[in-house]
Design a protein around this motif. Structure first.
Motif, PDB file in Angstrom:
ATOM      1  N   ASP A   1       9.582   8.582  -5.453  1.00  0.00           N
ATOM      2  CA  ASP A   1       8.284   8.525  -4.561  1.00  0.00           C
ATOM      3  C   ASP A   1       7.540   9.583  -5.606  1.00  0.00           C
ATOM      4  O   ASP A   1       7.962  10.788  -5.985  1.00  0.00           O
ATOM      5  CB  ASP A   1       8.538   9.091  -3.169  1.00  0.00           C
ATOM      6  CG  ASP A   1       7.151   8.938  -2.446  1.00  0.00           C
ATOM      7  OD1 ASP A   1       6.278   8.512  -3.028  1.00  0.00           O
ATOM      8  OD2 ASP A   1       7.374   9.454  -1.106  1.00  0.00           O
TER       9      ASP A   1
ATOM     10  N   LYS B   1       3.320  11.188  -5.828  1.00  0.00           N
ATOM     11  CA  LYS B   1       1.923  11.452  -5.125  1.00  0.00           C
ATOM     12  C   LYS B   1       1.542  12.320  -6.323  1.00  0.00           C
ATOM     13  O   LYS B   1       1.917  13.324  -6.869  1.00  0.00           O
ATOM     14  CB  LYS B   1       2.033  11.926  -3.943  1.00  0.00           C
ATOM     15  CG  LYS B   1       2.776  10.943  -2.902  1.00  0.00           C
ATOM     16  CD  LYS B   1       2.871  11.728  -1.572  1.00  0.00           C
ATOM     17  CE  LYS B   1       3.729  10.787  -0.716  1.00  0.00           C
ATOM     18  NZ  LYS B   1       3.882  11.589   0.735  1.00  0.00           N
ATOM     19  N   TRP B   2       0.206  12.040  -6.444  1.00  0.00           N
ATOM     20  CA  TRP B   2      -0.641  12.962  -7.283  1.00  0.00           C
ATOM     21  C   TRP B   2      -1.791  13.124  -6.617  1.00  0.00           C
ATOM     22  O   TRP B   2      -2.711  12.052  -6.748  1.00  0.00           O
ATOM     23  CB  TRP B   2      -0.974  12.204  -8.856  1.00  0.00           C
ATOM     24  CG  TRP B   2      -1.134  13.309  -9.897  1.00  0.00           C
ATOM     25  CD1 TRP B   2      -1.530  14.683  -9.572  1.00  0.00           C
ATOM     26  CD2 TRP B   2      -1.469  13.030 -11.193  1.00  0.00           C
ATOM     27  NE1 TRP B   2      -1.999  15.065 -10.856  1.00  0.00           N
ATOM     28  CE2 TRP B   2      -1.624  14.244 -11.760  1.00  0.00           C
ATOM     29  CE3 TRP B   2      -0.822  11.913 -11.998  1.00  0.00           C
ATOM     30  CZ2 TRP B   2      -1.920  14.459 -13.281  1.00  0.00           C
ATOM     31  CZ3 TRP B   2      -0.888  12.150 -13.496  1.00  0.00           C
ATOM     32  CH2 TRP B   2      -1.220  13.291 -14.002  1.00  0.00           C
ATOM     33  N   ARG B   3      -2.422  14.299  -6.277  1.00  0.00           N
ATOM     34  CA  ARG B   3      -3.553  14.688  -5.696  1.00  0.00           C
ATOM     35  C   ARG B   3      -4.547  15.123  -6.757  1.00  0.00           C
ATOM     36  O   ARG B   3      -4.312  16.114  -7.352  1.00  0.00           O
ATOM     37  CB  ARG B   3      -3.495  15.649  -4.648  1.00  0.00           C
ATOM     38  CG  ARG B   3      -4.738  16.145  -3.928  1.00  0.00           C
ATOM     39  CD  ARG B   3      -4.655  16.903  -2.899  1.00  0.00           C
ATOM     40  NE  ARG B   3      -3.731  16.435  -1.579  1.00  0.00           N
ATOM     41  CZ  ARG B   3      -4.059  16.758  -0.357  1.00  0.00           C
ATOM     42  NH1 ARG B   3      -4.635  17.951  -0.023  1.00  0.00           N
ATOM     43  NH2 ARG B   3      -3.174  16.147   0.416  1.00  0.00           N
TER      44      ARG B   3
ATOM     45  N   GLU C   1      -5.535  10.616  -3.824  1.00  0.00           N
ATOM     46  CA  GLU C   1      -4.226  10.568  -3.888  1.00  0.00           C
ATOM     47  C   GLU C   1      -3.346   9.431  -4.160  1.00  0.00           C
ATOM     48  O   GLU C   1      -3.137   9.066  -3.138  1.00  0.00           O
ATOM     49  CB  GLU C   1      -3.474  11.728  -2.562  1.00  0.00           C
ATOM     50  CG  GLU C   1      -2.095  11.983  -3.032  1.00  0.00           C
ATOM     51  CD  GLU C   1      -1.570  12.765  -1.891  1.00  0.00           C
ATOM     52  OE1 GLU C   1      -1.474  14.090  -1.955  1.00  0.00           O
ATOM     53  OE2 GLU C   1      -1.058  12.186  -0.973  1.00  0.00           O
TER      54      GLU C   1
ATOM     55  N   GLN D   1      -0.375   7.127  -4.771  1.00  0.00           N
ATOM     56  CA  GLN D   1       1.121   7.107  -4.432  1.00  0.00           C
ATOM     57  C   GLN D   1       1.694   5.984  -4.791  1.00  0.00           C
ATOM     58  O   GLN D   1       1.186   4.629  -4.744  1.00  0.00           O
ATOM     59  CB  GLN D   1       1.244   7.175  -2.905  1.00  0.00           C
ATOM     60  CG  GLN D   1       2.750   7.135  -2.696  1.00  0.00           C
ATOM     61  CD  GLN D   1       3.049   7.133  -0.997  1.00  0.00           C
ATOM     62  OE1 GLN D   1       2.340   6.869  -0.117  1.00  0.00           O
ATOM     63  NE2 GLN D   1       4.309   7.471  -0.748  1.00  0.00           N
TER      64      GLN D   1
ATOM     65  N   ARG E   1       5.828   4.209  -4.423  1.00  0.00           N
ATOM     66  CA  ARG E   1       7.279   4.690  -3.972  1.00  0.00           C
ATOM     67  C   ARG E   1       8.046   3.342  -4.091  1.00  0.00           C
ATOM     68  O   ARG E   1       7.674   2.376  -3.757  1.00  0.00           O
ATOM     69  CB  ARG E   1       7.313   4.923  -2.319  1.00  0.00           C
ATOM     70  CG  ARG E   1       8.503   5.112  -1.575  1.00  0.00           C
ATOM     71  CD  ARG E   1       8.287   5.093  -0.265  1.00  0.00           C
ATOM     72  NE  ARG E   1       9.693   5.710   0.414  1.00  0.00           N
ATOM     73  CZ  ARG E   1      10.302   4.933   0.940  1.00  0.00           C
ATOM     74  NH1 ARG E   1      10.065   3.526   0.888  1.00  0.00           N
ATOM     75  NH2 ARG E   1      11.642   5.209   1.398  1.00  0.00           N
TER      76      ARG E   1
ATOM     77  N   LYS F   1      -4.700   7.599  -1.080  1.00  0.00           N
ATOM     78  CA  LYS F   1      -5.283   8.455   0.085  1.00  0.00           C
ATOM     79  C   LYS F   1      -6.518   9.243  -0.350  1.00  0.00           C
ATOM     80  O   LYS F   1      -6.472   9.777  -1.176  1.00  0.00           O
ATOM     81  CB  LYS F   1      -4.269   9.486   0.561  1.00  0.00           C
ATOM     82  CG  LYS F   1      -4.728  10.465   1.821  1.00  0.00           C
ATOM     83  CD  LYS F   1      -3.492  11.485   2.150  1.00  0.00           C
ATOM     84  CE  LYS F   1      -3.905  12.573   3.210  1.00  0.00           C
ATOM     85  NZ  LYS F   1      -2.966  13.193   3.161  1.00  0.00           N
TER      86      LYS F   1
ATOM     87  N   ARG G   1      -6.101   6.321   4.395  1.00  0.00           N
ATOM     88  CA  ARG G   1      -5.120   5.808   3.338  1.00  0.00           C
ATOM     89  C   ARG G   1      -4.992   4.508   3.606  1.00  0.00           C
ATOM     90  O   ARG G   1      -4.869   3.808   4.655  1.00  0.00           O
ATOM     91  CB  ARG G   1      -3.676   6.466   3.819  1.00  0.00           C
ATOM     92  CG  ARG G   1      -2.825   6.078   2.810  1.00  0.00           C
ATOM     93  CD  ARG G   1      -1.347   6.958   3.047  1.00  0.00           C
ATOM     94  NE  ARG G   1      -0.267   6.578   2.279  1.00  0.00           N
ATOM     95  CZ  ARG G   1       0.952   5.774   2.485  1.00  0.00           C
ATOM     96  NH1 ARG G   1       0.731   5.125   3.871  1.00  0.00           N
ATOM     97  NH2 ARG G   1       1.525   5.219   1.932  1.00  0.00           N
TER      98      ARG G   1
END
Length: 429
Positions: free
Chosen positions: A317, A319-321, A331, A333, A335, A376, A390
């Motif tokens: 998984d 996620k990169w904000r 953000e 994502q 997965r 998101k 999201r």
């Protein structure tokens, strides 16, 4: 029952759940010491299950590092659920698991029971506080109820800080007791699905149906243990490593799932209710990294799970904000999930072979991979509140685990892909 299972294998609802929209409290009230998180999630599979879910969580600060955590979850599912039976080049008739009513499935189509619907309400509560210098303890419980499933549980944790609170070692325990009460009762192992049309009258059909029932309900007990290590690597890097152990004992068969018995030409001779082992031991290793990278925040994790059903899985998984302005962020994502099949999974059985001890054609314990791709968008509001949106695409890709489809089944798609869209709105205040 199916709501509970969807939650147990970490399918799409568990991965994206949040809760019901709330309104900020006015300053100067008792709510100043409380933090609320809320959201609404909508989930829709193509031609299959649709779901709506709301969660409201609250965390109250009682001073001296003492906190009360409360949670409310309400969700509803409806739509068509795969039965496990195989498609055929002709119309098939099925009886619903309750024994009341029947439905037909078109040629070449995966058999789906389109009357699947359920509503679940869950309550959670826990208390946490310091136990001694550098020690923290927590304890709580949960209660979850749906039409044919009741779950009650207790949990507790103990954590110890070291190295000026840069290192934390934790131990968590959980126990749950579940009661399964499917409408129509629980079928005996490999009991045949009966068709009303094969009986002269309702009384003879009902007597035969009752004879296939083994009991009205059953229970399952689950013990979960988690050992955790959290380490601050530097001011921009936090790492966590967990080992989890889970032991489940009791009824783990899905009372709604079938296995088709076929002849050498792939034609269905009868459909039987599945049977699974009554015990399962699972282990998992989890590694997570959170990094601050020049104003952005990267969250990357990996989980490996294995059990005594010979099912293994890998989950990655990311996620990169990324900041878009002083108040807005995005953000992305991604997965990815991959699993092997349980040792007793088989998409069909041959009439010439003896019945095995256990068998299930449920694709959710078969070989498959899934991915989630989403983003998101969030913004900071006044008084530290936060609003976010999201959207995500989720796809399951069941795969053949080495089974040869004979005769007419060679032209039937036994491993249909399932695609879903998720939309979520969240508000923290």
């Amino acid at each position: 029952m199916q709501l509970k299972q969807l939650a147990n294998i970490s399918a799409a609802l568990a991965a994206a759940s949040c809760a019901v929209l709330g309104q900020p409290a006015e300053a100067g009230t008792l709510l100043d010491d409380w933090q609320f998180n809320s959201a609404i999630l909508l989930y829709n599979e193509t031609d299959r299950v649709s779901a709506g879910e709301g969660i409201l969580t609250a965390r109250g600060d009682f001073g001296d590092d003492k906190y009360l955590n409360l949670g409310l979850v309400v969700d509803a599912l409806t739509g068509a659920s795969a039965t496990g039976a195989v498609g055929q080049p002709y119309v098939q008739s099925f009886t619903r698991p309750s024994g009341r009513g029947s439905y037909d499935v078109a040629p070449g189509v995966t058999p789906l029971d389109d009357t699947f619907h359920d509503t679940r309400v869950q309550l959670d509560a826990s208390w946490e506080q310091p136990l001694a210098p550098d020690w923290r303890v927590s304890g709580g419980g949960h209660l979850s109820k749906e039409y044919d499933y009741l779950s009650m549980g207790l949990n507790g944790s103990l954590a110890r800080d070291f190295n000026q609170k840069n290192t934390t070692v934790s131990l968590a325990l959980g126990y749950s007791h579940d009661t399964i009460s499917p409408e129509g009762g629980i079928a005996a192992a490999f009991a045949p699905m009966l068709l009303r049309s094969n009986f002269a009258d309702d009384n003879s059909y009902q007597a035969a149906f009752d004879a296939t029932r083994d009991r009205a309900d059953d229970t399952k007990d689950t013990l979960d243990v988690l050992l955790g290590l959290t380490q601050v690597i530097n001011r921009d890097w936090l790492m966590q490593f967990n080992y989890s152990f889970s032991l489940a004992d009791g009824y783990m068969t899905d009372p709604f799932k079938l296995v088709s018995v076929i002849n050498a030409n792939g034609e269905v001779q009868q459909n039987l209710f599945e049977n699974r082992p009554d015990q399962r031991t699972k282990h998992s290793l989890y590694w997570q990294n959170k990094l601050h990278l020049r104003g952005s925040y990267l969250d990357a994790s990996y989980r490996y799970m294995w059990d005594d059903w010979e099912l293994t899985s890998h989950t990655a998984d990311l996620k990169w904000r990324l900041p878009m302005s002083d108040s807005w962020y995005v953000e992305p994502q991604f997965r990815y999930y991959q699993q092997s099949a349980a040792e007793f999974y088989q998409p069909f059985m041959f009439e010439t072979e003896p019945l095995p001890q256990f068998a299930s054609a449920d694709y959710r314990i078969g070989k498959m991979n899934t991915y989630t791709l989403g983003a998101k968008f969030g913004t900071k509001l006044a008084q530290g509140n936060e609003l976010s949106f999201r959207i995500a695409l989720y796809q399951q890709n069941p795969q053949n685990d080495g089974f040869t489809a004979p005769g007419v089944l060679a032209d039937i798609d036994l491993y249909e892909k399932v695609t879903a869209v998720m939309a979520q709105i969240s508000y923290s205040f």
